[in-house]
Design a protein around this motif. Sequence first.
Motif, PDB file in Angstrom:
ATOM      1  N   ASP A  84      39.747  53.888  34.998  1.00 53.27           N
ATOM      2  CA  ASP A  84      40.614  52.855  35.560  1.00 53.27           C
ATOM      3  C   ASP A  84      39.897  51.516  35.596  1.00 53.27           C
ATOM      4  O   ASP A  84      38.743  51.423  36.009  1.00 53.27           O
ATOM      5  CB  ASP A  84      41.054  53.237  36.976  1.00 53.27           C
ATOM      6  CG  ASP A  84      42.118  54.300  36.975  1.00 53.27           C
ATOM      7  OD1 ASP A  84      42.932  54.316  36.035  1.00 53.27           O
ATOM      8  OD2 ASP A  84      42.142  55.117  37.913  1.00 53.27           O
ATOM      9  N   ARG A  85      40.607  50.498  35.144  1.00 50.39           N
ATOM     10  CA  ARG A  85      40.153  49.108  35.230  1.00 50.39           C
ATOM     11  C   ARG A  85      41.305  48.300  35.806  1.00 50.39           C
ATOM     12  O   ARG A  85      42.391  48.825  36.025  1.00 50.39           O
ATOM     13  CB  ARG A  85      39.750  48.599  33.851  1.00 50.39           C
ATOM     14  CG  ARG A  85      38.557  49.364  33.297  1.00 50.39           C
ATOM     15  CD  ARG A  85      37.985  48.688  32.087  1.00 50.39           C
ATOM     16  NE  ARG A  85      36.855  49.479  31.592  1.00 50.39           N
ATOM     17  CZ  ARG A  85      36.544  49.606  30.338  1.00 50.39           C
ATOM     18  NH1 ARG A  85      37.239  48.969  29.407  1.00 50.39           N
ATOM     19  NH2 ARG A  85      35.515  50.337  29.972  1.00 50.39           N
ATOM     20  N   LEU A  86      41.084  47.026  36.026  1.00 51.98           N
ATOM     21  CA  LEU A  86      42.116  46.199  36.645  1.00 51.98           C
ATOM     22  C   LEU A  86      43.412  46.152  35.850  1.00 51.98           C
ATOM     23  O   LEU A  86      44.499  46.133  36.410  1.00 51.98           O
ATOM     24  CB  LEU A  86      41.593  44.777  36.852  1.00 51.98           C
ATOM     25  CG  LEU A  86      40.508  44.624  37.918  1.00 51.98           C
ATOM     26  CD1 LEU A  86      40.016  43.191  37.969  1.00 51.98           C
ATOM     27  CD2 LEU A  86      41.022  45.063  39.276  1.00 51.98           C
ATOM     28  N   ASP A  87      43.307  46.129  34.518  1.00 48.14           N
ATOM     29  CA  ASP A  87      44.509  46.001  33.688  1.00 48.14           C
ATOM     30  C   ASP A  87      45.137  47.333  33.309  1.00 48.14           C
ATOM     31  O   ASP A  87      46.170  47.362  32.649  1.00 48.14           O
ATOM     32  CB  ASP A  87      44.218  45.184  32.429  1.00 48.14           C
ATOM     33  CG  ASP A  87      43.130  45.804  31.570  1.00 48.14           C
ATOM     34  OD1 ASP A  87      42.343  46.619  32.086  1.00 48.14           O
ATOM     35  OD2 ASP A  87      43.056  45.462  30.379  1.00 48.14           O
ATOM     36  N   HIS A  90      41.858  52.868  30.623  1.00 47.10           N
ATOM     37  CA  HIS A  90      41.327  52.722  29.270  1.00 47.10           C
ATOM     38  C   HIS A  90      40.760  54.058  28.796  1.00 47.10           C
ATOM     39  O   HIS A  90      39.866  54.609  29.439  1.00 47.10           O
ATOM     40  CB  HIS A  90      40.198  51.684  29.241  1.00 47.10           C
ATOM     41  CG  HIS A  90      40.661  50.289  29.460  1.00 47.10           C
ATOM     42  ND1 HIS A  90      40.594  49.338  28.481  1.00 47.10           N
ATOM     43  CD2 HIS A  90      41.219  49.682  30.542  1.00 47.10           C
ATOM     44  CE1 HIS A  90      41.077  48.196  28.946  1.00 47.10           C
ATOM     45  NE2 HIS A  90      41.454  48.377  30.191  1.00 47.10           N
ATOM     46  N   VAL A  97      45.165  51.571  26.150  1.00 40.97           N
ATOM     47  CA  VAL A  97      45.244  51.057  27.515  1.00 40.97           C
ATOM     48  C   VAL A  97      46.628  51.387  28.069  1.00 40.97           C
ATOM     49  O   VAL A  97      47.639  51.001  27.488  1.00 40.97           O
ATOM     50  CB  VAL A  97      45.010  49.540  27.563  1.00 40.97           C
ATOM     51  CG1 VAL A  97      45.157  49.017  28.991  1.00 40.97           C
ATOM     52  CG2 VAL A  97      43.643  49.187  26.997  1.00 40.97           C
TER      53      VAL A  97
END
Length: 105
Positions: A84-87, A90, A97
Amino acid sequence: MIREAVTCDRDACAALYLQPDDRPGLDLDELIERAGWVARPALLVRPGRDDQEVTGHTCPACTADRGPVLELGDCPACHGRAVDRLDGAHCLYCRTVTPHGDDEI
């Protein structure tokens, strides 16, 4: 519900594509192409029989030379592990994404 599945033919690759429940009426070949999978013809030779053409599949990670997928997770394209990333999430393998849903922000 029974869903169709496709696996990657590369040695030691655990990539998997499962037909989504929310896409009724779409052809599996079209769905895997949209997800980045490559279908390729191959020859299968069996003793006593003529050569037969069969279809093999390569996952998006192996196609981009980032495979094989070794850890399964939630990636919708190859079922590889995602972080998990902000956008969004991934995929570590095919780099798909998946944006976070509105309730996950």
